[in-house]
Design a protein around this motif. Structure first.
Motif, PDB file in Angstrom:
ATOM      1  N   PRO A 463       0.833  -1.208   0.000  1.00  0.00           N
ATOM      2  CA  PRO A 463       0.000   0.000   0.000  1.00  0.00           C
ATOM      3  C   PRO A 463       0.864   1.252   0.000  1.00  0.00           C
ATOM      4  N   ASN A 464       0.371   2.324  -0.626  1.00  0.00           N
ATOM      5  CA  ASN A 464       1.071   3.615  -0.533  1.00  0.00           C
ATOM      6  C   ASN A 464       0.411   4.527   0.489  1.00  0.00           C
ATOM      7  N   VAL A 465      -0.701   4.063   1.071  1.00  0.00           N
ATOM      8  CA  VAL A 465      -1.335   4.743   2.207  1.00  0.00           C
ATOM      9  C   VAL A 465      -1.663   3.680   3.245  1.00  0.00           C
ATOM     10  N   LEU A 466      -1.162   3.867   4.464  1.00  0.00           N
ATOM     11  CA  LEU A 466      -1.451   2.935   5.542  1.00  0.00           C
ATOM     12  C   LEU A 466      -2.313   3.623   6.595  1.00  0.00           C
ATOM     13  N   ILE A 467      -3.464   3.009   6.918  1.00  0.00           N
ATOM     14  CA  ILE A 467      -4.347   3.513   7.970  1.00  0.00           C
ATOM     15  C   ILE A 467      -4.405   2.424   9.037  1.00  0.00           C
ATOM     16  N   LEU A 468      -3.811   2.706  10.178  1.00  0.00           N
ATOM     17  CA  LEU A 468      -3.630   1.683  11.207  1.00  0.00           C
ATOM     18  C   LEU A 468      -4.327   2.089  12.508  1.00  0.00           C
ATOM     19  N   ILE A 477       7.719  -6.328  22.691  1.00  0.00           N
ATOM     20  CA  ILE A 477       8.529  -5.128  22.464  1.00  0.00           C
ATOM     21  C   ILE A 477       9.396  -5.257  21.213  1.00  0.00           C
ATOM     22  N   ILE A 478       9.970  -6.434  20.978  1.00  0.00           N
ATOM     23  CA  ILE A 478      10.825  -6.613  19.795  1.00  0.00           C
ATOM     24  C   ILE A 478      10.014  -6.419  18.519  1.00  0.00           C
ATOM     25  N   SER A 479       8.790  -6.968  18.491  1.00  0.00           N
ATOM     26  CA  SER A 479       7.928  -6.800  17.309  1.00  0.00           C
ATOM     27  C   SER A 479       7.536  -5.335  17.128  1.00  0.00           C
ATOM     28  N   LYS A 480       7.253  -4.656  18.247  1.00  0.00           N
ATOM     29  CA  LYS A 480       6.935  -3.224  18.165  1.00  0.00           C
ATOM     30  C   LYS A 480       8.093  -2.446  17.558  1.00  0.00           C
ATOM     31  N   GLU A 481       9.291  -2.730  18.058  1.00  0.00           N
ATOM     32  CA  GLU A 481      10.466  -1.999  17.563  1.00  0.00           C
ATOM     33  C   GLU A 481      10.688  -2.274  16.085  1.00  0.00           C
ATOM     34  N   HIS A 482      10.442  -3.502  15.661  1.00  0.00           N
ATOM     35  CA  HIS A 482      10.628  -3.837  14.251  1.00  0.00           C
ATOM     36  C   HIS A 482       9.593  -3.122  13.386  1.00  0.00           C
ATOM     37  N   LEU A 483       8.331  -3.102  13.845  1.00  0.00           N
ATOM     38  CA  LEU A 483       7.297  -2.391  13.100  1.00  0.00           C
ATOM     39  C   LEU A 483       7.620  -0.901  13.033  1.00  0.00           C
ATOM     40  N   GLU A 484       8.112  -0.355  14.132  1.00  0.00           N
ATOM     41  CA  GLU A 484       8.513   1.062  14.136  1.00  0.00           C
ATOM     42  C   GLU A 484       9.567   1.334  13.071  1.00  0.00           C
ATOM     43  N   ASN A 485      10.547   0.453  12.976  1.00  0.00           N
ATOM     44  CA  ASN A 485      11.621   0.656  11.990  1.00  0.00           C
ATOM     45  C   ASN A 485      11.090   0.557  10.559  1.00  0.00           C
ATOM     46  N   ILE A 486      10.172  -0.394  10.320  1.00  0.00           N
ATOM     47  CA  ILE A 486       9.572  -0.518   8.985  1.00  0.00           C
ATOM     48  C   ILE A 486       8.816   0.760   8.631  1.00  0.00           C
ATOM     49  N   LEU A 487       7.997   1.241   9.574  1.00  0.00           N
ATOM     50  CA  LEU A 487       7.149   2.404   9.301  1.00  0.00           C
ATOM     51  C   LEU A 487       7.947   3.706   9.258  1.00  0.00           C
ATOM     52  N   LYS A 488       9.036   3.745  10.004  1.00  0.00           N
ATOM     53  CA  LYS A 488       9.877   4.954   9.984  1.00  0.00           C
ATOM     54  C   LYS A 488      10.482   5.151   8.597  1.00  0.00           C
ATOM     55  N   ASP A 489      10.856   4.069   7.944  1.00  0.00           N
ATOM     56  CA  ASP A 489      11.456   4.143   6.604  1.00  0.00           C
ATOM     57  C   ASP A 489      10.417   4.065   5.481  1.00  0.00           C
ATOM     58  N   TYR A 490       9.167   3.897   5.843  1.00  0.00           N
ATOM     59  CA  TYR A 490       8.096   3.744   4.863  1.00  0.00           C
ATOM     60  C   TYR A 490       7.935   5.034   4.047  1.00  0.00           C
ATOM     61  N   PRO A 491       8.025   4.979   2.705  1.00  0.00           N
ATOM     62  CA  PRO A 491       7.946   6.193   1.893  1.00  0.00           C
ATOM     63  C   PRO A 491       6.519   6.682   1.628  1.00  0.00           C
ATOM     64  N   GLY A 492       5.519   5.867   2.017  1.00  0.00           N
ATOM     65  CA  GLY A 492       4.129   6.245   1.774  1.00  0.00           C
ATOM     66  C   GLY A 492       3.570   7.121   2.878  1.00  0.00           C
ATOM     67  N   THR A 493       2.247   7.267   2.878  1.00  0.00           N
ATOM     68  CA  THR A 493       1.546   8.096   3.864  1.00  0.00           C
ATOM     69  C   THR A 493       1.024   7.195   4.981  1.00  0.00           C
ATOM     70  N   LEU A 494       1.255   7.617   6.217  1.00  0.00           N
ATOM     71  CA  LEU A 494       0.864   6.827   7.381  1.00  0.00           C
ATOM     72  C   LEU A 494      -0.086   7.644   8.250  1.00  0.00           C
ATOM     73  N   ILE A 495      -1.250   7.066   8.536  1.00  0.00           N
ATOM     74  CA  ILE A 495      -2.225   7.681   9.448  1.00  0.00           C
ATOM     75  C   ILE A 495      -2.569   6.608  10.469  1.00  0.00           C
ATOM     76  N   PHE A 496      -2.307   6.874  11.746  1.00  0.00           N
ATOM     77  CA  PHE A 496      -2.480   5.803  12.724  1.00  0.00           C
ATOM     78  C   PHE A 496      -2.993   6.321  14.065  1.00  0.00           C
ATOM     79  N   VAL A 497      -3.735   5.447  14.744  1.00  0.00           N
ATOM     80  CA  VAL A 497      -4.188   5.674  16.118  1.00  0.00           C
ATOM     81  C   VAL A 497      -3.353   4.793  17.038  1.00  0.00           C
ATOM     82  N   SER A 498      -2.851   5.362  18.123  1.00  0.00           N
ATOM     83  CA  SER A 498      -2.113   4.558  19.097  1.00  0.00           C
ATOM     84  C   SER A 498      -2.137   5.238  20.459  1.00  0.00           C
TER      85      SER A 498
END
Length: 626
Positions: A463-468, A477-498
């Motif tokens: 996707p080029n737009v992620l709505i999470l 925690i390890i999975s969270k950190e990995h997802l953070e790294n993926i999304l930090k480098d993600y070139p698309g648009t990210l809209i998320f609730v957390s």
């Protein structure tokens, strides 16, 4: 209180969950238990409560469990109320049944003494009044009022029946009751799950000052950082102790691993060197004795075990190859969200590459906003204009699947029918569904496994737009950190609730905040927002205080503080004198006199509470002005 557990293990069925548990719990310890999902954290909590689950471990030390002192344990496992027709306030008051019973007896004694001035009644009344005061009879109402407020319950909520609250609200009510019971050892398993940021911060503040022992299992790194002073990690069934908060644990763990690895490698080199000497000279008569001594040196060594590499297994994916959409992703024009009423209004252009975090209290429309901009529900009013070439991936926190009777493989292939069997297996394998895991039914998956399956479905589609919507619930925690790294480098648009402040802080370049019945856009991240929010709180306090002291300068502020301190001293002396009066025979034998003195004690206690609050506000202002 002290609990000492040595070389304990836990086996459930044929599965060994914990192999070597060594843990100490003392008064006032604030302990975190951390580890991967499935490492045995919840199992350890249950075994600490029910020691019969423990058995002898695999370590060399003798298995033992030692307990000193009498103590009670509080643990919130599941929400169950005996009667849901009871109101919130009546359910909360059950935590103070002993004090309320004392109040009723005191009132009955008053009635009896009015009719019969009996010395036994007077003695019982005086003793009961002292016990009531010692047990917090004069402050328990304020205590539960503060907690109800911290957990977001209003004055109107107090008289609502339990059955009229949502599941999440019932959990919070049960949690408040647990906190009010003040167990000697409070055990909390993922206490921040489904709590909003404001409530998490309030809970954090309460637990920091909790006067007794506390054990927490949590994947909220900032929460642990701000509370705990000891961390026990479970790794490969064994516990490892670290002194300090979570950040200190991460640093010390890395240092410990590196040192142990170096020591191990040095010892192996030394063993190799000594063996080489032994092998070289053992058959030479003049050197045989020396060669044998090298072998004995090896035998006397305390062999260092090679440290195991940390279990870093997690899902893997790449989101670099995405179709480039138009510059404007969405245009929210006078957009109002809601079902039967408007929950908020917003005008906003969302641009390509933005990372927008959405925060706010529970139940005020965050998920509704995501569903609206994703086209799942219609706008209450206004409209959403969409850009070109959008490929939207939507993660629903409810983890709804196509069919719960599907296998993992069936669910994935139904979502992406263009993939053949081998392609689907490879994709699922990258999200840790290997071997027979792909044949598991959806209805037997854990929360963490369902999250991985949802992410695999969504992210594989590039996707080029992620709505999470709350993507990190159920993640370790390890999975969270990995997802953070993926999304930090993600070139698309990210809209998320957390509600995970660390997650929001790391990813969001701008925020949408639901506050005061408004949706407010902030063109910066969480750190700056949090700083400004705290400054605004201070400014509001300053304004209130400045009105009280008529905008006096710092010298007058200091004078005001000293005057309040003098007044507090005077009131405290008055209070002590009145308390001493209660012990005089001519007072405790005279009901009317003792009643009058107790009424005056209550008045002075209220006056002191107000003075303490005023002193706290003024000293806060004094610090701010320095």
């Amino acid at each position: 209180m002290n609990i000492k557990i040595r070389n304990a293990g836990v086996t459930l069925g044929i599965n060994t969950i914990l192999e070597e548990v060594n843990i100490d719990i003392n008064d006032k310890d604030k302990i975190a238990i951390v580890g991967r999902n499935g490492a045995g954290k919840t199992t350890l909590l249950k075994a600490i409560i029910d020691n019969s689950l423990f058995e002898s471990g695999v370590g060399e030390e003798k298995f033992s469990i030692t307990k000193l002192g009498k103590f009670n344990i509080g643990y919130l496992e599941q929400v169950a109320f005996s009667n849901e027709d009871v109101t919130l306030i009546d359910e909360i008051k059950k935590s103070f049944a002993n004090l309320i019973a004392m109040e009723n007896r005191i009132n009955n004694l008053v009635s009896e003494m009015n009719q019969n001035n009996n010395n036994d009644l007077i003695k019982e009344y005086t003793n009961l009044l002292e016990d009531y005061k010692t047990l917090g009879g004069y402050s328990y109402q304020k205590e539960y009022e503060v907690l109800l407020n911290k957990f977001g319950f209003t004055e109107n909520d107090k008289n609502k029946k339990l059955k009229d609250f949502s599941g999440g609200e019932k959990t919070k009510i049960a949690f408040i009751k647990l906190l009010l019971s003040k167990p000697d050892l409070l055990i909390l398993d993922e206490p921040t799950n489904h709590l909003d940021i404001k409530t998490i911060e309030n809970l954090e503040s309460y637990l920091k000052d909790y006067p007794k022992a506390l054990i927490i299992v949590s994947h909220d790194r900032l929460f642990l950082d701000n509370i705990v002073n000891i961390v026990y990690e479970i790794d490969y069934g064994k516990t490892y102790k670290y002194v300090g908060n979570y950040s200190n644990y991460e640093k010390e763990k890395e240092q410990r691993y590196e040192k142990t690895l170096k020591d191990y490698e040095y010892q192996q080199k030394e063993i190799k060197r000594l063996r080489g000497i032994y092998e070289r000279f053992r058959f030479k008569p003049t050197k045989a004795s020396m060669a044998l001594s090298k072998l004995k040196q090896i035998e006397k060594m305390d062999l260092i075990e090679k440290p195991r590499s940390e279990d870093l297994r997690t899902f893997h994916t790449s989101l670099n190859e995405i179709i480039k959409p138009s510059k404007i992703i969405m245009n929210l024009k006078n957009l109002e969200i809601g079902y039967d009423k408007s929950l908020g209004k917003i005008n906003l252009e969302i641009l390509r590459g933005q990372k927008i975090g959405i925060i706010g209290e529970n139940g005020i429309g965050k998920s509704t906003l995501l569903k609206t901009i994703n086209g799942k529900i219609k706008p209450y009013n206004g409209e959403v204009e969409y850009g070109l070439n959008l490929n939207v991936g939507y993660f629903d926190q409810n983890l709804a699947m196509e069919n719960n009777d599907n296998t993992v493989l069936e669910e994935f292939r139904n979502y992406l029918p263009s993939l053949n069997y081998e392609e689907a297996r490879r994709a699922l394998g990258s999200f840790l569904f290997k071997g027979d895991d792909v044949e598991k039914k959806i209805n037997v998956l854990s929360g963490g496994e369902k999250v991985r399956l949802q992410l695999c479905k969504i992210l594989f589609n590039k996707p080029n737009v992620l709505i999470l919507d709350e993507p990190t619930n159920h993640m370790d925690i390890i999975s969270k950190e990995h997802l953070e790294n993926i999304l930090k480098d993600y070139p698309g648009t990210l809209i998320f609730v957390s509600h995970d402040r660390y997650f929001v802080k790391k990813l969001a370049s701008s925020l949408l905040v639901f506050e005061n019945n408004n949706i407010t856009y902030y063109p910066y991240g969480y750190s700056q927002y949090d700083e400004q929010r705290k400054e605004n709180i201070i400014v509001k306090k300053d304004s209130k205080i400045n009105k009280k002291i008529n905008n006096n300068n710092n010298n007058n502020l200091n004078k005001e503080i000293k005057n309040i301190e003098k007044e507090i001293n005077i009131k405290e002396k008055e209070l002590n004198n009145l308390k001493n009066e209660l012990y005089k025979e001519d007072v405790y034998s005279d009901y009317l006199k003792s009643k009058e003195i107790n009424e005056n004690i209550n008045i002075i206690n209220n006056e002191l509470n107000n003075l303490y609050l005023k002193w706290d506000e003024l000293t806060s202002l004094q610090i701010t002005n320095k």
